[in-house]
Every structure is written in C-alpha cells, then in structure tokens.
Design an enzyme around this catalytic site. Structure first.
Site, PDB file in Angstrom:
ATOM      1  N   SER A 134       0.874  -1.394   0.167  1.00 12.96           N
ATOM      2  CA  SER A 134      -0.023  -0.033  -0.045  1.00 12.96           C
ATOM      3  C   SER A 134       0.917   1.390   0.053  1.00 12.96           C
ATOM      4  CB  SER A 134      -1.006  -0.051   1.156  1.00 12.96           C
ATOM      5  OG  SER A 134      -2.031   0.731   0.915  1.00 12.96           O
ATOM      6  N   HIS A 170      -4.777  -1.635  -3.978  1.00 16.28           N
ATOM      7  CA  HIS A 170      -5.868  -2.177  -3.624  1.00 16.28           C
ATOM      8  C   HIS A 170      -7.183  -1.780  -4.833  1.00 16.28           C
ATOM      9  CE1 HIS A 170      -4.210  -2.334   0.237  1.00 16.28           C
ATOM     10  NE2 HIS A 170      -3.990  -1.197   0.459  1.00 16.28           N
TER      11      HIS A 170
END
Length: 242
Positions: A134, A170
């Site tokens: 991330s 994501h």
C-alpha cells in the site's frame, strides 16, 4: 549476500492472520526474501512503519511473525527519533526493507525530514531488496492514489521516484481506486501506472517490471497508459501464483 540487481517488490499484500498468532508473513514477503539471495544464515528484514506512526504493538506482532519465519526482524522507527545517526549504514545491514501501509503523504514528509530516501536509494543500488504494501508500495514510484488526506482519493506526485511510473494499490477492493487512476493517467497527472489487486505484487529489476505475482488464488495486476487521444487504456498482466 545481496540481490544481483536493484530489486523492488511493490504490493497490495504480504501479511495474513496467523494460526496461533495475530500475524504471519505471507508469500509476497517470503518472495522478497528469496529474491535477496540470502542463504546460510537467518535473513535480516528491516520493517519501516512510518506510514502508521511506528506503532509498537504492530511491531510486536511483526517480531512474532519473524520468529515463526526464522528471520531476524528489526524496525526503523522515526518516532520519536531515528535509531542511529547513520541511517544508510543501518539500512544496508539488512537483506530486505519492507515498508508498511498507512498514510503515504505523511510517510514521504517524515522521510524527507530525515533524508531517508537517500539511504534507501543507496541500499537499493547495493542489492538490498526494497518492498512494501500500500503506502509502502506507492512510495517507490513517482506517485499514486491515496486516502492520506481523507475518504476522497487524491493523487500524490512526490514519491521517491526510484521507479518512473505511477502506482495503484487495492485495485479490486476499493471501488474508487480504478477510476481515480484512470482519470489521473488520462489527465497526465500520473505517468504510465502499474496497479495491483489485493494479494498481488510487482517485481522490478532496476526500473524494469519483470513479473507480476500473487499470494492469492485470485487477484490481478494491470498497466494503465495514456493513448494518443488522451484517454486511458488498461492492460491486464500475466500473473504467477506463488
């Protein structure tokens, strides 16, 4: 030992719930350790938790995960102060640097204060494998999409730039990620952008994307480019299941 070329593993994964512990390192982190070429001793992994504020409780879970994996895990904490005056030397002592998720905007700001980017670049060139999830993926690129500023996604363009692309994370689990990437690429805010679904990762040798991998049965990876008409075009990448 060190990786035979500068190597980055940029992901939307790397951890899973443990059977008897809160956390275990998943296949993407194991792959990063394998790419470091270490053998004959315990791998040394440096975790950088700046994006989540160097939470000591999280570090305790990672230490336990390291014991299960048979690795030595240390933490490069910048709160309340760095662990050493020689950050470059500290980073170079490790086989893998794994950067955790959280706020990429805050991470980049704090790293700039301590010139950690310079230390990480030197380690990367010396064969320390860089990786993360991330925010810990976006940081290596020119920029990417983030919720660092609030629920509405925005684009950061002040990444370290080791990799001259944008990054989307994501991609399959947060509905606004894909359209935000496409809009940023079409508008020229981000360059060619490499994206991962949850559980997927991208492996770079130097600045070349050499492989997409996944620790899940599902999950994909993608490249989004701006075409001559100014529209964004998405290509799905072949992906290997770890």
């Amino acid at each position: 030992m060190a990786a035979d070329q500068p190597t980055i593993v940029a992901t939307s994964g790397g951890f899973r719930t443990g059977r008897r512990t809160n956390l275990e390192f998943h296949k993407l982190v194991h792959h990063a350790v394998d790419l470091s070429g270490v053998h004959g001793r315990r791998p040394r992994l440096c975790h950088v938790g700046t994006a989540s504020g160097d939470q000591r409780s999280w570090h305790a879970d990672l230490d336990e995960a390291g014991r299960l994996a048979g690795w030595d895990v240390s933490h490069l904490n910048l709160f309340p102060m760095p662990p050493t005056d020689d950050l470059a030397g500290f980073v170079r002592e490790h086989d893998v640097v794994w950067v955790g998720g959280g706020s990429v905007a805050n991470l980049l700001a704090v790293w700039a204060v301590h010139d950690l980017g310079g230390a990480l670049r030197a380690a990367w060139r010396a064969g320390v494998v860089l990786g993360g999830v991330s925010a810990g993926s976006i940081c290596w690129f020119a920029g990417g999409t983030t919720d660092s500023f609030g629920p509405e996604l925005r684009v950061v363009t002040n990444g370290l730039g080791f990799l001259p692309y944008g990054n989307g994370v994501h991609y399959d689990s947060e509905a606004l990620r894909r359209p935000t990437v496409h809009r940023a690429v079409a508008d020229g805010v981000l360059p060619e952008t490499h994206c991962t679904d949850d559980g997927a990762g991208l492996v770079y040798r130097g600045t070349e994307l050499v492989e997409a991998v996944s620790e899940r049965a599902g999950g994909g990876a993608y490249v989004v480019r701006r075409d001559p008409s100014g529209c964004s075009q998405e290509e799905s990448l072949d992906i290997r299941r770890l």
